[in-house]
Scaffold this motif. Sequence first.
Motif, short mmCIF file in Angstrom:
data_model
loop_
_atom_site.label_atom_id
_atom_site.label_comp_id
_atom_site.label_asym_id
_atom_site.label_seq_id
_atom_site.Cartn_x
_atom_site.Cartn_y
_atom_site.Cartn_z
N PHE A 136 0.81 -1.22 0.00
CA PHE A 136 0.00 0.00 0.00
C PHE A 136 0.84 1.27 0.00
O PHE A 136 0.79 2.06 -0.95
N LEU A 137 1.62 1.48 1.05
CA LEU A 137 2.32 2.75 1.20
C LEU A 137 3.32 3.00 0.08
O LEU A 137 3.33 4.08 -0.53
N ILE A 138 4.17 2.03 -0.22
CA ILE A 138 5.23 2.26 -1.21
C ILE A 138 4.68 2.44 -2.62
O ILE A 138 5.01 3.43 -3.28
N PRO A 139 3.82 1.54 -3.13
CA PRO A 139 3.35 1.74 -4.51
C PRO A 139 2.57 3.03 -4.71
O PRO A 139 2.81 3.77 -5.66
N PHE A 140 1.63 3.33 -3.81
CA PHE A 140 0.84 4.54 -3.97
C PHE A 140 1.66 5.79 -3.65
O PHE A 140 1.46 6.85 -4.26
N GLY A 141 2.57 5.67 -2.69
CA GLY A 141 3.43 6.80 -2.37
C GLY A 141 4.35 7.15 -3.53
O GLY A 141 4.52 8.33 -3.88
N LEU A 142 4.94 6.14 -4.16
CA LEU A 142 5.80 6.39 -5.32
C LEU A 142 5.01 7.00 -6.46
O LEU A 142 5.48 7.93 -7.14
N GLN A 143 3.81 6.50 -6.67
CA GLN A 143 2.99 7.03 -7.76
C GLN A 143 2.66 8.50 -7.52
O GLN A 143 2.69 9.32 -8.44
N PHE A 144 2.37 8.84 -6.28
CA PHE A 144 2.08 10.24 -5.94
C PHE A 144 3.31 11.12 -6.18
O PHE A 144 3.21 12.20 -6.78
N LEU A 145 4.46 10.65 -5.73
CA LEU A 145 5.69 11.45 -5.86
C LEU A 145 6.06 11.69 -7.32
O LEU A 145 6.52 12.78 -7.69
N ILE A 146 5.88 10.67 -8.16
CA ILE A 146 6.21 10.82 -9.58
C ILE A 146 5.17 11.71 -10.27
O ILE A 146 5.51 12.54 -11.12
N LYS A 147 3.92 11.55 -9.89
CA LYS A 147 2.85 12.26 -10.57
C LYS A 147 2.94 13.77 -10.37
O LYS A 147 2.63 14.55 -11.27
N ILE A 148 3.38 14.20 -9.18
CA ILE A 148 3.43 15.64 -8.92
C ILE A 148 4.60 16.31 -9.64
O ILE A 148 4.68 17.54 -9.66
#
Length: 447
Positions: A136-148
């Motif tokens: 949960f934390l790593i995949p969605f966190g990485l996606q958020f960081l890249i998306k911004i």
Amino acid sequence: MVENQETQEKRLPISEHLEELRSRIITAIIVVVGFFFISWIFKSKLLEVIKKPHNFAMENLGLPQSLQVLSYQEGFYAYIKLCLMAAIFMAYPVIVYQIWKFVEAGLYKKERRYVIIFVPFSLIAFVSGILFGYFFLIPFGLQFLIKILGSSVEPVITMSQYISLVFLLTIALGIVFQLPLVMLFIAKIGVLKAEDFAKWRKYALLIMFVVAAIITPPDPFTQVMTALPMVALYEIGIILIRPTKKAVLRFCLLLGFGAIFVYAVFLIFTLPTKAKLIESTGIVKTLSSVDNRWRVLTDKSRIQNGAILQTARGSKASFVLKDGTYIIMDVDTNITLVDKRKLTIVKGQILANIIADKDPFTIMAHKSNVSANDADIDIKVSEFMILVTPTRGSATVVTGGEEEEVLEGRQLKIITGGEPVNTKNITKWAEEMQKRVKEEEEKATKE
């Protein structure tokens, strides 16, 4: 009194304590080293496993999933780090056991009984923290960081950086998930009560968010995603110590809020995925709306809303959209996935197997809109012409404000940019006029 006497009987000189500590540390190191060499044998498979959160994030964003190395030796050091991390995880039960055997002699019988009960649950909590981070934390966190980052920045993720991030977050979360057990243990040995933890809740919340900010990347999303489980774990700890109705109600409210948050995160990061490539007979490219770069798609790739898809000459492709609509692209075709149940075809030919829904599926071509529901529609678009052919069901075509229904088995031909004409007669007439004008001018000059 008996417990004090028992502890004093087990009390050893400091030299023997140090010798035992040395023995325990050496045993733990030997086990870790053994698991390290085992991990090294399977290092490639381990990398594939640990990369899955990264692959999930990159795939959802339509970005390449490969990790980079910036020097010749970086890959080697990164593999050492990976295998060491795996070895520590696998040796964790042995490490805990060695720690327990060292401190056992200094505990009262009551305390030892509590530890024996708590250790299995501690292992479960540690693994739960790791799984929470991994899934949960790593995949969605990485996606958020890249998306911004936006389309103006191209992310370059190195193998070493990624492994370090995963190692830090999983270990930290494994430790954080021990919180309820630590609270219960402290209460059982009489240091603090449930009322004390409840009274200090405000300070605990502040500390949790500070800890979350320290152990996570510097962005509010991952900080909140880390802090919320800590808050829930704190409330669970209070309930375990004293399960009052008020504590249970507070936890249920917090759990409900957490469920809403998780669901919102799921929607935010999964809904943008518009389609999946099913198969192709050649090269299919996509222009991602995230970084504005053309990339070759592979089977099972996900495509975002706003992405432009293009088949090369001699290649065809089939996609399934999020609503189940099936799209087949012919050779040299260019389409854009605009929104839910809406796409634009710039050129080429597509066959759309449209699934029934409350809203019609709309295909835009030039200045015409083709709408259909529960139908198979073949659309061919060239520079000056659109052909709409429903092979099952019917379609509604709107061009220039005029609406026309096309029935099954019929074809509507739309001319764009005017009707085709033979321009030779026009140019011939113009040439004759120019010739006549020139003759008149020459005649006037002679006179």
